[in-house]
Design a protein around this motif. Structure first.
Motif, PDB file in Angstrom:
ATOM      1  N   SER A   1       0.833  -1.198   0.000  1.00 13.54           N
ATOM      2  CA  SER A   1       0.000   0.000   0.000  1.00 13.54           C
ATOM      3  C   SER A   1       0.868   1.250   0.000  1.00 13.54           C
ATOM      4  O   SER A   1       1.753   1.405   0.832  1.00 13.54           O
ATOM      5  N   PHE A   2       0.618   2.153  -0.948  1.00 17.41           N
ATOM      6  CA  PHE A   2       1.322   3.434  -0.950  1.00 17.41           C
ATOM      7  C   PHE A   2       0.840   4.256   0.251  1.00 17.41           C
ATOM      8  O   PHE A   2      -0.361   4.405   0.464  1.00 17.41           O
TER       9      PHE A   2
ATOM     10  N   CYS B   1      -2.869  -2.429   6.501  1.00 16.46           N
ATOM     11  CA  CYS B   1      -2.080  -2.281   5.274  1.00 16.46           C
ATOM     12  C   CYS B   1      -0.642  -1.984   5.675  1.00 16.46           C
ATOM     13  O   CYS B   1      -0.322  -1.858   6.860  1.00 16.46           O
ATOM     14  N   ASP B   2       0.225  -1.887   4.684  1.00 19.13           N
ATOM     15  CA  ASP B   2       1.672  -1.757   4.932  1.00 19.13           C
ATOM     16  C   ASP B   2       2.211  -0.489   4.277  1.00 19.13           C
ATOM     17  O   ASP B   2       3.028  -0.564   3.371  1.00 19.13           O
TER      18      ASP B   2
ATOM     19  N   GLY C   1       6.185  -0.841   3.954  1.00 16.82           N
ATOM     20  CA  GLY C   1       6.632   0.039   5.013  1.00 16.82           C
ATOM     21  C   GLY C   1       7.091  -0.794   6.193  1.00 16.82           C
ATOM     22  O   GLY C   1       7.057  -2.029   6.162  1.00 16.82           O
ATOM     23  N   PRO C   2       7.495  -0.156   7.296  1.00 16.42           N
ATOM     24  CA  PRO C   2       8.052  -0.901   8.428  1.00 16.42           C
ATOM     25  C   PRO C   2       7.007  -1.508   9.354  1.00 16.42           C
ATOM     26  O   PRO C   2       7.353  -2.326  10.197  1.00 16.42           O
ATOM     27  N   HIS C   3       5.729  -1.087   9.202  1.00 15.55           N
ATOM     28  CA  HIS C   3       4.710  -1.562  10.132  1.00 15.55           C
ATOM     29  C   HIS C   3       3.408  -1.886   9.402  1.00 15.55           C
ATOM     30  O   HIS C   3       3.076  -1.267   8.392  1.00 15.55           O
ATOM     31  N   SER C   4       2.681  -2.861   9.957  1.00 16.91           N
ATOM     32  CA  SER C   4       1.316  -3.132   9.513  1.00 16.91           C
ATOM     33  C   SER C   4       0.387  -2.277  10.364  1.00 16.91           C
ATOM     34  O   SER C   4       0.360  -2.400  11.585  1.00 16.91           O
TER      35      SER C   4
ATOM     36  N   VAL D   1      -0.770  -7.479   7.961  1.00 18.21           N
ATOM     37  CA  VAL D   1      -0.240  -7.959   6.691  1.00 18.21           C
ATOM     38  C   VAL D   1       1.259  -8.206   6.814  1.00 18.21           C
ATOM     39  O   VAL D   1       1.907  -7.749   7.759  1.00 18.21           O
ATOM     40  N   GLU D   2       1.812  -8.936   5.859  1.00 19.84           N
ATOM     41  CA  GLU D   2       3.231  -9.287   5.879  1.00 19.84           C
ATOM     42  C   GLU D   2       4.097  -8.050   5.694  1.00 19.84           C
ATOM     43  O   GLU D   2       3.847  -7.216   4.812  1.00 19.84           O
ATOM     44  N   ILE D   3       5.129  -7.943   6.516  1.00 21.59           N
ATOM     45  CA  ILE D   3       6.110  -6.860   6.398  1.00 21.59           C
ATOM     46  C   ILE D   3       7.443  -7.468   5.968  1.00 21.59           C
ATOM     47  O   ILE D   3       7.865  -8.505   6.502  1.00 21.59           O
ATOM     48  N   THR D   4       8.099  -6.837   5.000  1.00 19.00           N
ATOM     49  CA  THR D   4       9.377  -7.350   4.510  1.00 19.00           C
ATOM     50  C   THR D   4      10.497  -6.353   4.797  1.00 19.00           C
ATOM     51  O   THR D   4      10.247  -5.195   5.139  1.00 19.00           O
TER      52      THR D   4
END
Length: 293
Positions: free
Chosen positions: A147-148, A174-175, A204-207, A263-266
Motif C-alpha cells: 500500500s502506498f 495495510c503496509d 513500510g516498516p509496520h502493519s 499484513v506481511e512486512i518485509t
C-alpha cells in the motif's frame, strides 16, 4: 587484422562522441518517478523523463497506450523504469528490444501475489505487464510495493473541510510505504547490476490499521482526526463517480480480508536502500500541509 594507432584513436573519438545510453523514466506525474529523476540528476546519471502529456516540460512524449510514441522515447535508452500500463505492453516490449534496451524495472504491485490476481481490477494490469516482460528477452526487475502511504491523501479533503472521515473497515491493515523509499529502491536496482533481474516485495516498516493511520495523522497535525464506521454500501455510494464500481468492490473485498489481520512486512526496502523503511509518521510529517485547511 590489428588496428593502427591512428585507427584506434579514431575509434576512441567516435565512441566519445556517441551519446551516453540513458535511463527512461516513465510516469512523469508520479511521485515515484519524480523522486527517481531527482536521484539520477543528483548523481549525474543520464536519464530521460517521459510523460503521456505531449507538452510536459523537460519530458519526452511517451504515452504507454500509444505505440507511435515509443520509438522516439526509447532511442538510445539502456534501461527503463516502467509504470504498469497493459494496453500496449506487447508493442512496448517489441520496440524496447528493437531499440537495444537491456533492463526494465517495473513498478508493479504486491496484489499480483494474491489469489485471483488475473481477474482483480487491483492487480490484472500489473500482472499482464509482468508476464509480457518476463516472456521477453529483456532483463526484468519487479518492484512490488504494498500500500502506498500516499493513499492517505484520499482523506485530505475531509480533513481540510472539517468533515468526519468515513471508513467501511477501520480495522483493516495495510503496509504503507513512503514513495521516497520506492524511488530509492528503483534507483538501486537501476544502478547496481547485482540487484537486477529479481522480484522485490516492498513494504513500510509496520502493519497499520486505517484507524491507526488517522491517529498518527492527528498526532502530526496536532488535533484528533475523527472517523466514523460506515457500511460497505454507504462507502461505495459516497465514492460513486470517483472510483469505478468494480474497483471499489475489489478494494472492499481486500479491506474485508485484512480486517483485524496484520499484513506481511518485509525488509526489502532496507536491503535495497541500506536504511530501514520510512515510517508512516515520517510520511505524514512530509505531507502535513496537504491535510491542513
Amino acid at each position: 587484422m590489428s588496428r593502427t594507432p591512428g585507427q584506434q584513436q579514431e575509434q576512441q573519438q567516435e565512441q566519445e562522441q556517441e551519446p551516453a545510453m540513458s535511463i527512461l523514466v516513465t510516469g512523469a506525474r508520479g511521485a515515484v518517478a519524480r523522486g527517481l529523476v531527482s536521484l539520477l540528476a543528483a548523481r549525474g546519471i543520464p536519464h530521460r523523463l517521459a510523460s503521456r502529456e505531449p507538452d510536459t516540460p523537460d519530458a519526452v512524449h511517451c504515452d504507454l497506450t500509444d505505440p507511435s510514441t515509443f520509438p522516439g522515447a526509447l532511442a538510445g535508452v539502456r534501461s527503463v523504469f516502467l509504470y504498469a500500463e497493459a494496453a500496449a505492453v506487447g508493442a512496448f516490449v517489441k520496440e524496447a528490444v528493437t531499440a537495444g534496451v537491456e533492463h526494465v524495472v517495473l513498478l508493479s504491485s504486491s496484489s499480483v501475489l494474491g489469489p485471483g490476481a488475473a481477474d482483480s481490477p487491483l492487480s490484472a494490469s500489473h500482472l499482464a505487464v509482468e508476464e509480457a516482460l518476463l516472456a521477453s528477452p529483456l532483463r526484468t526487475t519487479l518492484l512490488r510495493p504494498g500500500s502506498f502511504a500516499s493513499n492517505a491523501l484520499g482523506w485530505a479533503w475531509s480533513l481540510k473541510s472539517g468533515r468526519t472521515v468515513q471508513l467501511p473497515y477501520p480495522g483493516a491493515h495495510c503496509d504503507p510505504v513512503h514513495e521516497a523509499d520506492l524511488a530509492e529502491a528503483a534507483f538501486a536496482v537501476l544502478t547496481d547490476p547485482a540487484l537486477g533481474g529479481r522480484a522485490y516485495h516492498l513494504t513500510g516498516p509496520h502493519s497499520l490499521t486505517f484507524a491507526t493511520q488517522l491517529a498518527v495523522l492527528g498526532g502530526v497535525l496536532g488535533a484528533p482526526v475523527p472517523f466514523e464506521s460506515v457500511t460497505a454500501e454507504q462507502w461505495k455510494s459516497a465514492v460513486e463517480g470517483y472510483i469505478p464500481g468494480p474497483y471499489a468492490d475489489a478494494l472492499l473485498d481486500y479491506w474485508a480480508a485484512s480486517d483485524g489481520l496484520p499484513v506481511e512486512i518485509t525488509d526489502a526496502v532496507e536491503r535495497l536502500t541500506g536504511h530501514p523503511a520510512r515510517s508512516f509518521e515520517t510520511w505524514a510529517e512530509d505531507h502535513a500541509d496537504a491535510f491542513r485547511a
